[in-house]
Design a protein around this motif. Structure first.
Motif, PDB file in Angstrom:
ATOM      1  N   ILE A 129     -10.057  -1.430  -8.056  1.00 55.79           N
ATOM      2  CA  ILE A 129     -10.424  -0.614  -6.889  1.00 55.79           C
ATOM      3  C   ILE A 129     -11.892  -0.222  -6.951  1.00 55.79           C
ATOM      4  CG2 ILE A 129     -10.044   1.601  -5.739  1.00 55.79           C
ATOM      5  CD1 ILE A 129      -7.093   1.383  -6.576  1.00 55.79           C
TER       6      ILE A 129
ATOM      7  N   GLU B  10     -14.403  -3.253  -6.586  1.00 53.77           N
ATOM      8  CA  GLU B  10     -14.273  -4.073  -5.364  1.00 53.77           C
ATOM      9  C   GLU B  10     -13.716  -5.466  -5.635  1.00 53.77           C
ATOM     10  OE1 GLU B  10     -18.349  -3.940  -4.438  1.00 53.77           O
ATOM     11  OE2 GLU B  10     -18.349  -1.768  -4.619  1.00 53.77           O
TER      12      GLU B  10
ATOM     13  N   SER C 103     -12.230  -2.069   5.195  1.00 57.32           N
ATOM     14  CA  SER C 103     -12.266  -0.604   5.114  1.00 57.32           C
ATOM     15  C   SER C 103     -12.299  -0.157   3.661  1.00 57.32           C
ATOM     16  CB  SER C 103     -11.048  -0.002   5.817  1.00 57.32           C
ATOM     17  OG  SER C 103     -11.037  -0.302   7.194  1.00 57.32           O
ATOM     18  N   ILE C 104     -11.450  -0.770   2.831  1.00 57.15           N
ATOM     19  CA  ILE C 104     -11.410  -0.423   1.413  1.00 57.15           C
ATOM     20  C   ILE C 104     -12.711  -0.825   0.723  1.00 57.15           C
ATOM     21  CG2 ILE C 104     -10.233  -0.904  -0.777  1.00 57.15           C
ATOM     22  CD1 ILE C 104      -7.658  -1.304   0.830  1.00 57.15           C
ATOM     23  N   TYR C 105     -13.201  -2.006   1.054  1.00 53.77           N
ATOM     24  CA  TYR C 105     -14.431  -2.529   0.448  1.00 53.77           C
ATOM     25  C   TYR C 105     -15.605  -1.598   0.726  1.00 53.77           C
ATOM     26  CZ  TYR C 105     -18.074  -5.972  -0.692  1.00 53.77           C
ATOM     27  OH  TYR C 105     -19.151  -6.629  -1.230  1.00 53.77           O
TER      28      TYR C 105
ATOM     29  N   ALA D 162      -7.757   4.057   3.132  1.00 54.73           N
ATOM     30  CA  ALA D 162      -6.811   2.954   2.937  1.00 54.73           C
ATOM     31  C   ALA D 162      -5.500   3.223   3.667  1.00 54.73           C
ATOM     32  CB  ALA D 162      -6.558   2.743   1.448  1.00 54.73           C
TER      33      ALA D 162
ATOM     34  N   ILE E 155       0.827  -1.207   0.000  1.00 53.87           N
ATOM     35  CA  ILE E 155       0.000   0.000   0.000  1.00 53.87           C
ATOM     36  C   ILE E 155       0.856   1.250   0.000  1.00 53.87           C
ATOM     37  CG2 ILE E 155      -0.282   0.286   2.509  1.00 53.87           C
ATOM     38  CD1 ILE E 155      -3.266   0.903   1.821  1.00 53.87           C
TER      39      ILE E 155
ATOM     40  N   LEU F   5     -11.570   7.051  -0.378  1.00 56.02           N
ATOM     41  CA  LEU F   5     -10.944   5.734  -0.476  1.00 56.02           C
ATOM     42  C   LEU F   5      -9.448   5.778  -0.178  1.00 56.02           C
ATOM     43  CD1 LEU F   5     -11.206   2.737  -1.161  1.00 56.02           C
ATOM     44  CD2 LEU F   5     -10.891   3.324  -3.568  1.00 56.02           C
TER      45      LEU F   5
ATOM     46  N   PRO G 208     -10.320  -6.166  -2.467  1.00 54.43           N
ATOM     47  CA  PRO G 208     -10.569  -6.612  -1.083  1.00 54.43           C
ATOM     48  C   PRO G 208     -10.826  -8.112  -0.951  1.00 54.43           C
ATOM     49  CG  PRO G 208     -11.642  -4.510  -1.444  1.00 54.43           C
ATOM     50  CD  PRO G 208     -11.114  -4.960  -2.790  1.00 54.43           C
TER      51      PRO G 208
END
Length: 236
Positions: free
Chosen positions: A78, A81, A148-150, A164, A51, A160, A84
């Motif tokens: 991204i 989805e 969290s990202i999802y 992240a 990341i 986003l 994730p």
């Protein structure tokens, strides 16, 4: 000489330096700091290194995110989805449910961590974020990066990137944050206690657990089927 100046101007116009902003510079510096924490300090390098490097790549102007190619595939993953669940597949492969199966009471320790979700959610709402944004931010309180990202991609896509970075920074700093808290709430004698060997967990239990979890949780909350299914498939 004039042709050289024109060529030089063309090179400058096509370079990322011409479109570099203070925001890009700040986020590239954030990525470098996170890389140092991951590689230099060893804080969750498996999670933090990708990341952090991605943070640097994403903030290079004219990086091709909007053009056909690798970057556009990353952006597609991204926005739709894809990543994730793939991350959950890897997390599941690294997870050992044996201690949980041997001592089911430890489930309460994991459930208690979800209290952080509500603390972060309420804090975000008090700071003026919308309910959708606060919900996405709140997942950070559970120290769950992929989720969290999802959720951010679904409810607050404009946050986003920030979510992240915050989620994975928080997770990577656990080795730094946890020791002083443990010392605060335990005595030296407590920390010297030798844990007893848990009961052996059979092969059948380890196989049946992810399968049953997938069925029961997916039926209870169909919207998380992709996440929980990939997590348990990785473990299986």
């Amino acid at each position: 000489m004039e042709a050289f100046i024109v060529a030089l101007s063309s090179v400058w116009a096509d370079s990322g330096f011409s479109a570099l902003t203070s925001g890009h510079v700040i986020m590239i510096c954030v990525g470098l700091v996170l890389l140092y924490m991951a590689i230099g300090k060893g804080f969750e390098p498996l999670l933090l290194s990708p990341i952090a490097f991605g943070c640097i790549l994403a903030n290079i102007p004219k990086n091709g995110f909007e053009e056909p190619g690798v970057m556009s595939v990353i952006m597609y993953g991204i926005h739709h989805e894809v990543f994730p669940p793939l991350i959950f597949l890897g997390v599941g492969a690294m997870t050992d449910f044996g201690p949980l199966l041997a001592n089911p009471k430890t489930l309460l320790l994991g459930a208690a961590a979800q209290g952080g979700v509500f603390v972060a959610l309420l804090g975000a709402m008090l700071l003026g974020f919308t309910v959708q944004e606060a919900a996405a931010i709140g997942i950070i309180g559970g120290a769950d990066g992929p989720t969290s990202i999802y959720l951010a991609a679904k409810m607050a896509p404009q946050l986003l990137g920030a979510i992240a970075v915050a989620a994975y920074s928080y997770m990577s700093l656990v080795p730094l944050i946890q020791p002083p808290i443990m010392k605060l709430f335990t005595t030296e004698a407590d920390r010297k206690i030798v844990m007893q060997q848990l009961r052996p967990v059979s092969h059948f239990e380890k196989v049946a657990f992810p399968i049953m979890c997938t069925i029961v949780i997916s039926l209870l909350l169909p919207s998380v089927t992709a996440l929980i299914g990939m997590l348990m498939l990785g473990n299986l």
